[in-house]
Structure formats: structure tokens, C-alpha cells
Motif scaffolding. Structure first.
Motif: not given
Length: 466
Positions: A31-46
Motif C-alpha cells: 500500500x505504501x508503494x502503491x501510494x508512492x506509485x500514484x504520487x511520484x510521476x508527472x508532478x516531480x518530473x514535469x
């Protein structure tokens, strides 16, 4: 008053403990990695680049403001998730406290939020993937590179990579949550490792002079950027959609929600500080790969390549988790009779809402392929902020209505913490553009038409269905 009829909480909790066809296979680490999976993406890279132009080095404060709004809401989510471990997230919580019409509207809102989030991120994924292909000498035909009109002066027709990534991840989701979680865990560990690599390499090239002035546009710039980068935190709420597939939901869901948000907040703040310390903030204008740019300015091109790879993996996990969350909300609404029963049928072998999963993938895959999505980040934001506000209201109401209810996790400081969540969310909503508000209101109006024309009469709580 039938518009505000509520589901019985004790019945909902009892039903959640009975077999529904969904498989209980997820633990706290998943669940922690599911949350990180959903959060760390477009936001931090774009979005960090756009946020830096809006707020300057004060972008770090923007992330803190957005994180506070999320943190207050996350505590409310954690209480509900541990108390009512039923699929459907805020839709389900609202149905138990605020009534059917409110639950329908927020469920309708979440369908758009999660769906457009997957489409938007799929388009971003396509851009990074095509950049990677170009680096090895492969260039797609112009017609298949983007949606019509997305690239000025280029005759584009269909964003093929965006559609294909949606189909691949839809196929994976349809096969089972255990298999999806395993792939998500691997990709999350890789991309988190790359973010840490950026931090350890980039910190050596920070020039403190680039942090002056720290607030070139004042707090207005900070708040405007916070309303934008709030998109970067969307996703932890998708963890609650997994309630009926978690081994010990009362304990594990709060860990997944709060743990993933805490990890991502620290990563975002540190990355924003290092980026604006390496590159003068105005140099990020028009840049869609700000993290890579910072490394290129630092002369560390070898790390920039890893960042591009992490961006592709990061966006893949965002699509995966958000699509997963949307299918579980469809599942819950269908099971309640508000949507066609076909959407809550579970595949006997794979234990997934098979039809709903493929319907979501195909519809929003086509949207990603043929619609330019330049303003959709704001539309996703406003839907999420509305959902966060409602879950905070619901916690206060449920404390008053059912003080006797067993709560494995209790949000501290009720009603102050939920009230702060509401204030922060409404403040961020006020900084969104007027056309975002118009689009949001139009979507909600359409939702009202569907409710009164279809859902209300077919609800399992309607007297004719009882």
C-alpha cells in the motif's frame, strides 16, 4: 429526503468481511508503494519546472502548502479507511454520512478525476518515451506522435504511444491485483532510487545565489504554484480504493495513506530546493523535463538519462494506480445499483472487475490519443480538492452521529484538523482559473442529469428495489 438517504454503516462493514470475489492479497508495504506509485510521476518530473517559474525558489514552500492540505485530508481518509474498509474511497464514506446524492456527485467527480489523470499522464509518458526512442534513432510518423492540433505546424492525428501504454497497463490490471502490485513495487523502487540519485548528485552543484530572491512573486506566487503542483500529490487517496483487497485494512490502510504521503513530501521539497539551486528559476520556462535540465546544467548527463528512464517508469505507475482506483469506484457504485450491474461483475479466475477495467482503459486511452490535454491538470486538481473537502466534512459528521463506532485509527484534533483541511483545499481551489471552474460545474451538472434520469430509481436503497 430520499436524496440524502444513507447506507447503514454496520451493514457495510459486515458486508466487507464477506467474500465479494475480490482477493485480499495486499499488505502495508504494497500500500505504501502503491501510494508512492500514484504520487511520484508527472508532478516531480514535469510540473516542478512550471511551478518554479510561478513561485521561484519559493516552490519549496508551495510543496509544503500543498502537502499540508493533503496531510490534513490524509488523516481524515485514514480514519474512514480503518473504520469502513469498503471499496469506493470517498464515494463510500459519503454514502454512509452525507447521503446518496452527495455520494453520487463525488463518485461522478472521482470518475472524471481519475480518468483524466490517467489520460494526462499517458500523454506525458508518450513524450518521454518518444524522446527515448529518438535517442536511439527511432522516430514515429508525424500522424502517430500526438493528438490533433497538439503540435503547432505538425499534422498529428493519433497519439499511438499514449494509447498503447494505456492498453498494456489495462491488460495487466485485468489479470489481477497481486500481479499489478508486484510490477508497481518494482517500478516504484527503481524510480525512487533514481530520485535519490538526483538528490545526492545534484546537491553538489547547488549555488545558493540562485535562491535569491527566495519569493520573487511573493506569497501569491507560492499559492498559485501550490494550486498547480497539488497535482503532484494526487494519488494517495487511491490507496483507499483497495480496501476490500487488503489483508488487514484497519491497520494497513492508514499506514499506506500516511506513509506514502510523508515519503513523497520529503522527496518533493528536497528535489525542488536542489533544482532551483542549480538552475535560475526563469530558465525552466517552457521546459517539460526540469529534473533532466538541472542535471544537464550541472554537467551530469549520465544521470539525466537515468532520470528520463525513471520518468517513464514513474508515469507508468501513476497510470496503473489511478486506473485501478477508478475501476474500484465504478465497482462500488455499480454494486449499489447507481451504475449498470455489468461494472461490478468479477472475473471468476482473475478476481478483478474485468469489464469495468477494460472499459476504463479503452475510453481514457482514446481520450489520451485524440485530445490535447493542456489544461486538464487543473481540472483534475479541482475534483480532488472537492473530494478532500468532503471527506473532511464527513469525518466531523460521523464523529457526531456515531461516536460509538470502533475506529482503528482516529484523526487527531477533530474538528480542528478536518476544518484546516477544508480551509486549505478551498484556498487552493480559489487560485484555479475560471475556465477550470466552468468545466467542473458543467461536469457536475451532467452528473445531476444522469442521477435523476438513471441512478436514483435504480439505487438499491430506492423503495422499489428494496
Amino acid at each position: 429526503m430520499s436524496l440524502f438517504r444513507t447506507k447503514n454503516l454496520d451493514t457495510m462493514v459486515a458486508a466487507a468481511n464477506k467474500p465479494s470475489g475480490l482477493k485480499k492479497v495486499l499488505g502495508p508495504f504494497d500500500l505504501v508503494l502503491m501510494g508512492i506509485g500514484a504520487i511520484v510521476g508527472t508532478g516531480i518530473f514535469v510540473l516542478t519546472g512550471t511551478g518554479a517559474v510561478t513561485a521561484g525558489p519559493g516552490l519549496t514552500l508551495s510543496f509544503v502548502v500543498a502537502a499540508l492540505a493533503c496531510a490534513f485530508a490524509a488523516l481524515c481518509y485514514a480514519e474512514f479507511a480503518s473504520t469502513v474498509p469498503v471499496a469506493g474511497s470517498i464515494y463510500t464514506y459519503s454514502y454512509a454520512t452525507l447521503g446518496e446524492l452527495v455520494a453520487w456527485m463525488i463518485g461522478w467527480d472521482l470518475l472524471l478525476e481519475y480518468g483524466l489523470a490517467t489520460s494526462t499522464v499517458a500523454v506525458g509518458w508518450s513524450g518521454y518515451f518518444q524522446s527515448l526512442l529518438k535517442g536511439i534513432g527511432i522516430v514515429l510518423p508525424e500522424a502517430l506522435r500526438a493528438a490533433p492540433g497538439a503540435i503547432p505546424g505538425v499534422n498529428t492525428v493519433f497519439n499511438l504511444p499514449a494509447f498503447l501504454i494505456m492498453m498494456v497497463l489495462t491488460f495487466l490490471l485485468s489479470l489481477g491485483v497481486r500481479e499489478s502490485a508486484r510490477l508497481n513495487n518494482i517500478m516504484v523502487l527503481i524510480k525512487t532510487g533514481v530520485v535519490l540519485l538526483f538528490i545526492f548528485v545534484g546537491m553538489n552543484y547547488v549555488k545558493p545565489d540562485n535562491w535569491t530572491p527566495f519569493l520573487p512573486f511573493g506569497m501569491t506566487g507560492v499559492m498559485s504554484a501550490a494550486a498547480l503542483v497539488f497535482f503532484a500529490f494526487i494519488g494517495f487517496d487511491a490507496v483507499t480504493s483497495a480496501a476490500e483487497e487488503v489483508k488487514n485494512p484497519s491497520r494497513d490502510l492508514p499506514i499506506g495513506i500516511i506513509g506514502s504521503l510523508a515519503v513523497c513530501t520529503v522527496l518533493y521539497v528536497v528535489v525542488a530546493a536542489i533544482m532551483t539551486g542549480i538552475v535560475p528559476f526563469m530558465d525552466f520556462k517552457g521546459v517539460d523535463h526540469p529534473v533532466s535540465l538541472a542535471l544537464q546544467v550541472a554537467g551530469q548527463n549520465w544521470v539525466a538519462g537515468f532520470v528520463d528512464l525513471a520518468a517513464i517508469l514513474g508515469m507508468s505507475t501513476v497510470i496503473l494506480v489511478m486506473a485501478y482506483g477508478q475501476t474500484r469506484i465504478l465497482f462500488a457504485m455499480s454494486r449499489d445499483g447507481l451504475l449498470p450491474a455489468k461494472l461490478s461483475t468479477v472475473h471468476p479466475k482473475y478476481g478483478t472487475p474485468f469489464f469495468a477495467t477494460w472499459m476504463v482503459g479503452i475510453i481514457f486511452g482514446l481520450i489520451a490519443a485524440v485530445v490535447p490535454l493542456g489544461v486538464l491538470a487543473e481540472l483534475v486538481n479541482i475534483g480532488t480538492l472537492a473530494a478532500f473537502s468532503l471527506v473532511s466534512v464527513a469525518v466531523i459528521i460521523l464523529r457526531k452521529k456515531r461516536p460509538d463506532l470502533h475506529r482503528a485509527f482516529r484523526c487527531p484534533g477533530v474538528p480542528v484538523i478536518p476544518a484546516l483541511a477544508i480551509v486549505f483545499c478551498l484556498a487552493l481551489m480559489s487560485f484555479l482559473s475560471w475556465h477550470t471552474w466552468v468545466a467542473f460545474i458543467v461536469w457536475l451538472a451532467l452528473g445531476l442529469l444522469v442521477y435523476f434520469g438513471y441512478a436514483r430509481q435504480r439505487s438499491l436503497l430506492h423503495p422499489t428495489q428494496a
